[in-house]
Design a protein around this motif. Structure first.
Motif, PDB file in Angstrom:
ATOM      1  N   ALA A 187      48.274  40.617  33.522  1.00 50.45           N
ATOM      2  CA  ALA A 187      48.620  40.425  34.923  1.00 50.45           C
ATOM      3  C   ALA A 187      50.370  39.915  34.948  1.00 50.45           C
ATOM      4  O   ALA A 187      51.344  39.913  36.145  1.00 50.45           O
ATOM      5  N   ILE A 196      43.211  40.032  39.555  1.00 52.19           N
ATOM      6  CA  ILE A 196      44.102  38.410  39.735  1.00 52.19           C
ATOM      7  C   ILE A 196      45.612  38.086  40.653  1.00 52.19           C
ATOM      8  O   ILE A 196      46.161  39.066  40.772  1.00 52.19           O
ATOM      9  N   GLY A 197      45.582  37.229  40.847  1.00 52.57           N
ATOM     10  CA  GLY A 197      46.241  36.671  41.972  1.00 52.57           C
ATOM     11  C   GLY A 197      46.204  37.664  42.992  1.00 52.57           C
ATOM     12  O   GLY A 197      45.487  38.045  43.604  1.00 52.57           O
ATOM     13  N   ASP A 198      47.282  37.921  43.119  1.00 51.09           N
ATOM     14  CA  ASP A 198      47.278  38.830  44.882  1.00 51.09           C
ATOM     15  C   ASP A 198      47.720  40.205  44.634  1.00 51.09           C
ATOM     16  O   ASP A 198      47.425  40.559  45.153  1.00 51.09           O
ATOM     17  N   SER A 213      39.598  38.219  44.307  1.00 49.22           N
ATOM     18  CA  SER A 213      40.744  37.734  43.560  1.00 49.22           C
ATOM     19  C   SER A 213      40.728  36.066  43.370  1.00 49.22           C
ATOM     20  O   SER A 213      39.845  35.678  43.601  1.00 49.22           O
ATOM     21  N   ILE A 214      40.691  36.360  41.898  1.00 45.89           N
ATOM     22  CA  ILE A 214      40.760  35.160  41.285  1.00 45.89           C
ATOM     23  C   ILE A 214      41.878  34.568  40.731  1.00 45.89           C
ATOM     24  O   ILE A 214      43.131  35.819  40.148  1.00 45.89           O
ATOM     25  N   THR A 215      42.171  33.340  40.520  1.00 45.37           N
ATOM     26  CA  THR A 215      43.285  32.994  40.045  1.00 45.37           C
ATOM     27  C   THR A 215      43.679  33.417  38.327  1.00 45.37           C
ATOM     28  O   THR A 215      42.406  33.761  37.674  1.00 45.37           O
ATOM     29  N   LEU A 216      44.674  33.468  37.489  1.00 48.99           N
ATOM     30  CA  LEU A 216      45.106  33.297  36.437  1.00 48.99           C
ATOM     31  C   LEU A 216      43.572  32.742  35.347  1.00 48.99           C
ATOM     32  O   LEU A 216      43.679  32.946  34.485  1.00 48.99           O
ATOM     33  N   GLU A 217      44.429  31.132  35.787  1.00 44.98           N
ATOM     34  CA  GLU A 217      43.126  30.667  34.967  1.00 44.98           C
ATOM     35  C   GLU A 217      41.402  31.130  34.975  1.00 44.98           C
ATOM     36  O   GLU A 217      40.428  30.443  33.681  1.00 44.98           O
ATOM     37  N   GLN A 218      41.434  31.618  35.850  1.00 45.87           N
ATOM     38  CA  GLN A 218      40.192  32.060  36.116  1.00 45.87           C
ATOM     39  C   GLN A 218      40.136  32.601  35.046  1.00 45.87           C
ATOM     40  O   GLN A 218      38.532  33.211  34.280  1.00 45.87           O
TER      41      GLN A 218
END
Length: 285
Positions: free
Chosen positions: A255, A177-179, A237-242
């Motif tokens: 996260a 998630i994220g970085d 990497s996926i976003t927190l929303e994903q």
């Protein structure tokens, strides 16, 4: 010692039963199905048929026991507290060990221990009133103890395997998630089993965080897991929303950036985790 245990057929339960039996304890374990009964029997326990909502079964099993370890995951705070109350009533002055979790502390902003304030994500926020009432029994002559495991690894990895490794095998890259710079407070399944066994001798009202010394970053875990899964270390990497869309509210817990210490359990219970290289373990998935 005769011990009654819930959640015995689960990930933590099977390891804990094995550790208790190894130490010479007699274990009865709740089993809601024939499959669960077979699993706890294979682990070394005597099966007690019933589920978490069968309060009479829980109470009577606790009456027979000298100590209770509650590992089963309830589907609500109400169910968890009702089960805890029935078992605490039954075991009386015997030790009652209740399962919490390290996520309740939220982002720790450095190394924290059991005195840290709670800042729980929604998925575990319900634990606070339950644990408060469990611990309140110490003032009434009970012996409540709470164990707060970190994110578990080893064996089948449960949450990490389900939400990261298995999807990674399907897509060709393990997600983070994220970085991925947030740190995970991990604990090996075999080590947390020894903490539950050690907690049987704890003082009433004690709370113990159970984590290892190593706190790798999420991306490091993903990379190691990707190597272990035969994906040549490929991650994405996926976003927190994903992550929320794919995983649900537990994504916010994954996260979190957490560094926690188990110095209290080491000091008071002599707990000594043997597994200190989680990345190496993930590479052998």
């Amino acid at each position: 010692m005769r011990i009654f245990l819930t959640g015995g057929s689960g990930y933590i339960g099977r390891a804990t039963i094995a550790e208790l039996v190894r130490r010479g304890h007699i274990v009865e374990a709740l089993a809601r199905s024939e499959g669960s009964a077979q699993a706890v029997t294979a682990a070394g326990a005597v099966a007690v048929r019933g589920g978490l909502t069968d309060l009479d079964v829980l109470n009577h099993a606790a009456v027979r026991a000298e100590a209770v370890i509650h590992l089963a995951q309830a589907d609500s705070a109400q169910t968890d507290l009702a089960a805890a109350t029935a078992m605490q009533d039954g075991v009386g002055a015997g030790t009652y060990v209740h399962t919490g979790g390290s996520w309740v502390y939220g982002d720790t902003h450095g190394v924290q221990d059991e005195t840290a304030s709670w800042n729980a994500p929604t998925v575990v926020a319900w634990r606070k009133p339950v644990e408060d009432q469990v611990l309140a029994r110490a003032a009434e002559g009970g012996r409540p103890v709470i164990v707060q495991p970190g994110l578990l690894y080893g064996g089948d990895n449960r949450l990490i395997d389900h939400f990261f490794v298995t999807p990674g095998k399907l897509s060709g890259a393990v997600p983070y998630i994220g970085d991925g710079a947030n740190r995970w407070a991990l604990v090996h399944i075999d080590d947390i089993a020894t903490l539950y066994a050690a907690a049987l001798s704890a003082k009433a009202g004690s709370v113990y965080i159970g984590v290892g010394e190593s706190h790798p970053r999420m991306k490091e875990v993903a990379e190691a897991a990707a190597r272990g899964a035969g994906l040549a270390g490929k991650t994405v990497s996926i976003t927190l929303e994903q992550a929320r869309a794919q995983m649900g509210p537990i994504a916010d817990a994954f996260a979190l950036d957490q560094r926690l210490t188990s110095a209290k359990a080491r000091r008071e219970l002599g707990w000594a985790p043997k597994h200190d290289d989680p990345l190496e373990t993930f590479e052998r998935i």
